[in-house]
Design a protein around this motif. Sequence first.
Motif, short mmCIF file in Angstrom:
data_model
loop_
_atom_site.label_atom_id
_atom_site.label_comp_id
_atom_site.label_asym_id
_atom_site.label_seq_id
_atom_site.Cartn_x
_atom_site.Cartn_y
_atom_site.Cartn_z
N GLU A 136 -5.93 -1.25 -6.82
CA GLU A 136 -6.08 -0.46 -5.62
C GLU A 136 -7.43 -0.84 -4.94
O GLU A 136 -7.39 -0.73 -3.89
CB GLU A 136 -5.80 0.93 -5.67
CG GLU A 136 -5.35 1.31 -4.76
CD GLU A 136 -4.46 1.88 -4.06
OE1 GLU A 136 -4.17 1.95 -2.11
OE2 GLU A 136 -3.78 1.08 -4.04
N ALA A 137 -8.34 -0.29 -6.21
CA ALA A 137 -10.08 -1.46 -4.84
C ALA A 137 -9.50 -1.93 -4.25
O ALA A 137 -10.72 -2.50 -3.44
CB ALA A 137 -11.00 -0.48 -6.00
N MET A 138 -9.28 -3.33 -5.46
CA MET A 138 -9.18 -4.50 -4.25
C MET A 138 -9.20 -4.86 -2.95
O MET A 138 -8.87 -5.18 -2.31
CB MET A 138 -8.51 -5.47 -5.70
CG MET A 138 -8.52 -7.01 -5.15
SD MET A 138 -7.03 -7.86 -6.03
CE MET A 138 -5.84 -7.30 -5.85
N ILE A 142 -9.55 -5.11 0.32
CA ILE A 142 -8.93 -6.59 1.01
C ILE A 142 -9.02 -6.09 2.80
O ILE A 142 -8.92 -6.85 3.62
CB ILE A 142 -7.76 -6.92 0.60
CG1 ILE A 142 -8.29 -8.03 -0.47
CG2 ILE A 142 -6.80 -7.87 1.52
CD1 ILE A 142 -7.22 -7.88 -1.75
N ALA A 143 -8.43 -4.75 2.70
CA ALA A 143 -8.02 -4.08 4.07
C ALA A 143 -9.63 -3.79 4.91
O ALA A 143 -8.99 -3.64 5.78
CB ALA A 143 -7.58 -2.84 3.73
N ALA A 265 1.02 -3.17 4.10
CA ALA A 265 1.27 -2.48 5.50
C ALA A 265 1.56 -0.33 3.99
O ALA A 265 1.87 -0.04 4.72
CB ALA A 265 3.33 -3.22 5.01
N GLN A 266 1.50 -0.42 3.37
CA GLN A 266 1.20 0.55 2.81
C GLN A 266 0.06 1.13 2.58
O GLN A 266 0.66 2.66 2.77
CB GLN A 266 1.87 -0.13 0.69
CG GLN A 266 3.11 0.29 0.72
CD GLN A 266 2.70 -0.01 -0.87
OE1 GLN A 266 1.73 -0.40 -1.98
NE2 GLN A 266 3.94 -0.32 -1.44
N LEU A 267 -0.21 0.68 3.25
CA LEU A 267 -2.20 1.28 3.23
C LEU A 267 -2.00 1.57 4.81
O LEU A 267 -3.08 2.63 5.03
CB LEU A 267 -3.75 0.87 2.87
CG LEU A 267 -3.62 -0.36 1.26
CD1 LEU A 267 -4.29 -0.69 0.78
CD2 LEU A 267 -3.99 0.67 0.88
N GLN A 268 -1.56 1.48 5.54
CA GLN A 268 -1.48 1.31 6.33
C GLN A 268 -0.81 2.92 7.21
O GLN A 268 -0.14 3.75 8.42
CB GLN A 268 -1.15 0.10 7.62
CG GLN A 268 -2.07 -1.45 8.05
CD GLN A 268 -1.72 -2.02 8.32
OE1 GLN A 268 -0.19 -2.00 8.89
NE2 GLN A 268 -1.98 -3.15 8.49
N ASN A 269 0.09 2.79 6.36
CA ASN A 269 1.00 4.02 6.41
C ASN A 269 0.63 5.39 5.76
O ASN A 269 -0.58 5.26 5.14
CB ASN A 269 2.87 4.33 5.64
CG ASN A 269 3.14 2.35 6.15
OD1 ASN A 269 3.41 2.36 7.55
ND2 ASN A 269 4.06 1.95 5.58
#
Length: 269
Positions: A136-138, A142-143, A265-269
């Motif tokens: 998840e940290a990676m 990246i985001a 996409a999951q991180l943006q939600n």
Amino acid sequence: MFKRNRHGIQIKSPEQLEKMRAAGLVVGRTLDLLKRSVEPGMTPLDLDGIAEKAIRDEGAIPSFKGYQGFPATICASVNDEVVHGIPTNARKLREGDIISIDCGAILEGWHGDSAVTVPIGEVDPKLTELMRITEEAMWRGIAALAVGRHLSNIGHEVERYVRSQGRFGIPPEYGGHGIGTEMHMDPWIANHGKSGRGPVLEEGMCLAIEPMVNLGTERTRVLADDWTVVTIDGKQSAHFEHSVAVTHNGPWVLTALDGGKERLAQLQN
């Protein structure tokens, strides 16, 4: 000739990014095969043989083999080995182990580089959590790859997430790097630090984002083979990595089979 910005960082054209993607997919498919192949009783050298065949069958060349004298196709780091483990037949993988597999390939002169940490059978829940946090940290790092942001934002996001999850060690001397016509290029990318510092990210930059997170101390040492890095306290470590291109549409994860679409996409939600 390859374009570089004023910091000496290689800038790829759209056509060159497509070549980077092709190399990245070779690595992504190879790691996917290794994840499906690993099981108790295998040795790291067994996995190395699978990886070399998979890479060469795609018309690519293993990046690591012979690099500064490294003898193998993959780095295989088991349990307390952080990075750069040399695969051998000296031990078999056992139920409850974890293994970090780092893999690189060269296709038509362009490099791909990626790493995963894989459980061997059923593992202690704290190791499952260590792997989840590191991966998840990676993705948080990246985001942070967006045109106009600073390079240090990557490490800042990696560290911020890891610190939010508890007491874990982030080895400060190891981090990510630029990638392109060479496996390791400028810039070096720390997995820690403040945001808003360093070069500004530009379209066409390609960076390998790779946090390493230890279950205990951040302190490490290098074994007598001059390659294998282990934790000082003997506790386990996890390692995840993707090669990523900076584009005006956001990060393009070159070594992810879907280009990183699902996780981003999951991180943006």
